[in-house]
Design an enzyme around this catalytic site. Structure first.
Site, PDB file in Angstrom:
ATOM      1  N   ALA A 100      -3.448   0.176   6.684  1.00  0.00           N
ATOM      2  CA  ALA A 100      -4.836  -0.248   6.869  1.00  0.00           C
ATOM      3  C   ALA A 100      -5.740   0.710   6.116  1.00  0.00           C
ATOM      4  O   ALA A 100      -5.411   1.891   5.938  1.00  0.00           O
ATOM      5  CB  ALA A 100      -5.215  -0.278   8.346  1.00  0.00           C
ATOM      6  N   GLU A 109      -1.365 -10.630   3.348  1.00  0.00           N
ATOM      7  CA  GLU A 109      -1.205  -9.732   4.493  1.00  0.00           C
ATOM      8  C   GLU A 109      -1.640 -10.409   5.786  1.00  0.00           C
ATOM      9  O   GLU A 109      -0.984 -10.272   6.826  1.00  0.00           O
ATOM     10  CB  GLU A 109      -2.006  -8.450   4.269  1.00  0.00           C
ATOM     11  CG  GLU A 109      -1.399  -7.520   3.234  1.00  0.00           C
ATOM     12  CD  GLU A 109      -2.269  -6.319   2.926  1.00  0.00           C
ATOM     13  OE1 GLU A 109      -1.706  -5.305   2.441  1.00  0.00           O
ATOM     14  OE2 GLU A 109      -3.489  -6.381   3.143  1.00  0.00           O
ATOM     15  N   GLY A 154      -5.685  -2.777  -1.444  1.00  0.00           N
ATOM     16  CA  GLY A 154      -4.690  -3.040  -2.481  1.00  0.00           C
ATOM     17  C   GLY A 154      -4.788  -4.441  -3.049  1.00  0.00           C
ATOM     18  O   GLY A 154      -3.999  -4.811  -3.924  1.00  0.00           O
ATOM     19  N   GLY A 192       0.805  -1.209   0.000  1.00  0.00           N
ATOM     20  CA  GLY A 192       0.000   0.000   0.000  1.00  0.00           C
ATOM     21  C   GLY A 192       0.837   1.257   0.000  1.00  0.00           C
ATOM     22  O   GLY A 192       2.060   1.220   0.123  1.00  0.00           O
ATOM     23  N   THR A 197       1.088   3.820   2.160  1.00  0.00           N
ATOM     24  CA  THR A 197       1.795   4.177   3.383  1.00  0.00           C
ATOM     25  C   THR A 197       2.989   3.258   3.611  1.00  0.00           C
ATOM     26  O   THR A 197       4.074   3.708   3.997  1.00  0.00           O
ATOM     27  CB  THR A 197       0.843   4.123   4.596  1.00  0.00           C
ATOM     28  OG1 THR A 197      -0.285   4.960   4.336  1.00  0.00           O
ATOM     29  CG2 THR A 197       1.540   4.622   5.859  1.00  0.00           C
ATOM     30  N   LYS A 202      -8.692  -4.311   5.827  1.00  0.00           N
ATOM     31  CA  LYS A 202      -7.567  -4.270   4.902  1.00  0.00           C
ATOM     32  C   LYS A 202      -7.962  -4.965   3.605  1.00  0.00           C
ATOM     33  O   LYS A 202      -8.926  -5.722   3.572  1.00  0.00           O
ATOM     34  CB  LYS A 202      -6.340  -4.947   5.519  1.00  0.00           C
ATOM     35  CG  LYS A 202      -5.731  -4.150   6.667  1.00  0.00           C
ATOM     36  CD  LYS A 202      -4.596  -4.890   7.355  1.00  0.00           C
ATOM     37  CE  LYS A 202      -3.503  -5.352   6.423  1.00  0.00           C
ATOM     38  NZ  LYS A 202      -2.952  -4.219   5.616  1.00  0.00           N
TER      39      LYS A 202
END
Length: 222
Positions: free
Chosen positions: A84, A104, A98, A28, A30, A95
């Site tokens: 998240a 994950e 993506g 993702g 972040t 989540k």
């Protein structure tokens, strides 16, 4: 939007990394800030002997571009660093925005600690604002969709079935009025469902980015 907050959360989380660690590497926007920062530390030699367990092919490619060693052995992961799409005050997460929710969740489940990085907009008192991603098999997928909708949601195939996960499966985005964590077990009982984007009782810390810094929320696991 919120790029400074994302970066601040990732840079604060990065302070918990030192040499000779095995890390889970999430997927993702972040998490990309985190991997970019980690990669620069590795390239400069300030941190050495880092092994990453990636949650997606694109994360693996990014980490390897910095010379970070990659493996898929889940044993011994000290901290999983990930983002998240939504989180609440109890550390519950949604989540899968993506499309990497299966890997994950596998990595998070097999990590000693799970550190989540997010901007402040991802917080909700109750999980409701982000559609719940559900990964399903590409076999009788329309029937699986209808069975999930019986639980009280409107579900759509991501990008009209054009999007497939790294596992070759479809992602359904399911819009519930409120995503109760008990939905995880109910949805997973439906044949054809691979995994659900509810992460419950798995988070250790949440790094909440702010304009001028980062707030850390410690989650009490029960």
């Amino acid at each position: 939007m919120y790029e400074d907050e994302k970066r601040n959360s990732a840079m604060e989380a990065l302070k918990y990394v030192h040499s000779n660690m095995k890390l889970g590497l999430g997927t993702g926007s972040t998490t990309k800030y985190f991997i970019d920062g980690l990669g620069e530390l590795v390239k400069s030699g300030k941190i050495t002997n880092i092994t990453g367990v990636p949650t997606s092919l694109r994360t693996a490619d990014l980490a390897q571009s910095y010379g970070i060693k990659i493996e898929n052995n889940l044993e011994g992961i000290e901290i999983d660093f990930d983002g998240a799409d939504e989180f609440d005050g109890n550390g519950n997460l949604i989540k899968g925005g993506g499309g990497a929710l299966v890997r994950e969740k596998i990595v998070a489940y097999n990590s000693r600690d799970v550190y989540i990085m997010a901007d402040h907009s991802k917080f909700s008192e109750r999980l409701h604002s982000f559609p719940l991603p559900v990964e399903i098999l590409p076999f009788m997928e329309n029937v699986t969709k209808k069975n999930i909708e019986k639980l009280g949601c409107d579900a759509t195939f991501r990008d009209g079935k054009k999007f497939k996960s790294d596992n070759g499966n479809y992602i359904l985005d399911c819009r519930f009025n409120f995503t109760d964590v008990t939905l995880e077990d109910k949805i997973k009982m439906i044949p054809g469902v691979v995994e659900v984007g509810i992460f419950h009782k798995i988070t250790t810390k949440i790094f909440i980015g702010e304009n001028n810094g980062c707030k850390i929320m410690n989650v009490k696991k029960s």
